[in-house]
Write a protein that holds these residues in place. Structure first.
Motif, mmCIF file in Angstrom:
data_model
loop_
_atom_site.group_PDB
_atom_site.id
_atom_site.type_symbol
_atom_site.label_atom_id
_atom_site.label_comp_id
_atom_site.label_asym_id
_atom_site.label_seq_id
_atom_site.Cartn_x
_atom_site.Cartn_y
_atom_site.Cartn_z
ATOM 1 N N VAL A 151 0.839 -1.204 0.000
ATOM 2 C CA VAL A 151 0.000 0.000 0.000
ATOM 3 C C VAL A 151 0.875 1.257 0.000
ATOM 4 O O VAL A 151 0.598 2.223 -0.721
ATOM 5 C CB VAL A 151 -0.969 -0.009 1.206
ATOM 6 N N THR A 152 1.943 1.255 0.779
ATOM 7 C CA THR A 152 2.830 2.413 0.855
ATOM 8 C C THR A 152 3.469 2.704 -0.500
ATOM 9 O O THR A 152 3.507 3.856 -0.945
ATOM 10 C CB THR A 152 3.913 2.182 1.918
ATOM 11 N N VAL A 153 3.962 1.673 -1.172
ATOM 12 C CA VAL A 153 4.587 1.860 -2.490
ATOM 13 C C VAL A 153 3.542 2.328 -3.505
ATOM 14 O O VAL A 153 3.802 3.240 -4.295
ATOM 15 C CB VAL A 153 5.276 0.563 -2.951
ATOM 16 N N TYR A 154 2.350 1.749 -3.479
ATOM 17 C CA TYR A 154 1.287 2.144 -4.407
ATOM 18 C C TYR A 154 0.913 3.619 -4.221
ATOM 19 O O TYR A 154 0.818 4.366 -5.199
ATOM 20 C CB TYR A 154 0.055 1.257 -4.192
ATOM 21 N N VAL A 155 0.735 4.037 -2.976
ATOM 22 C CA VAL A 155 0.371 5.432 -2.698
ATOM 23 C C VAL A 155 1.496 6.370 -3.107
ATOM 24 O O VAL A 155 1.243 7.451 -3.666
ATOM 25 C CB VAL A 155 0.007 5.604 -1.204
ATOM 26 N N ALA A 156 2.728 5.990 -2.885
ATOM 27 C CA ALA A 156 3.864 6.832 -3.273
ATOM 28 C C ALA A 156 3.929 7.004 -4.787
ATOM 29 O O ALA A 156 4.133 8.123 -5.284
ATOM 30 C CB ALA A 156 5.163 6.229 -2.753
#
Length: 50
Positions: free
Chosen positions: A21-26
């Motif tokens: 989720v963190t990589v996707y949002v970034a």
């Protein structure tokens, strides 16, 4: 690991999910900022109508 295998798997699953989720949002945020900056540059270059 022995008797705590369930919690080990739960922790691993949560870390994988959170990282994904963190990589996707970034990535999506960077794309949105790039689009916003492009739109602002085009608006600044266009003649202003009054």
């Amino acid at each position: 690991m022995g008797e705590h295998w369930f919690w080990f798997l739960m922790t691993a699953a949560v870390l994988v999910w959170y990282s994904t989720v963190t990589v996707y949002v970034a990535i999506r945020g960077a794309m949105d900022i790039k689009t916003m900056l492009r739109n602002l540059a085009q608006a600044a270059a266009a003649p202003q109508e009054k």
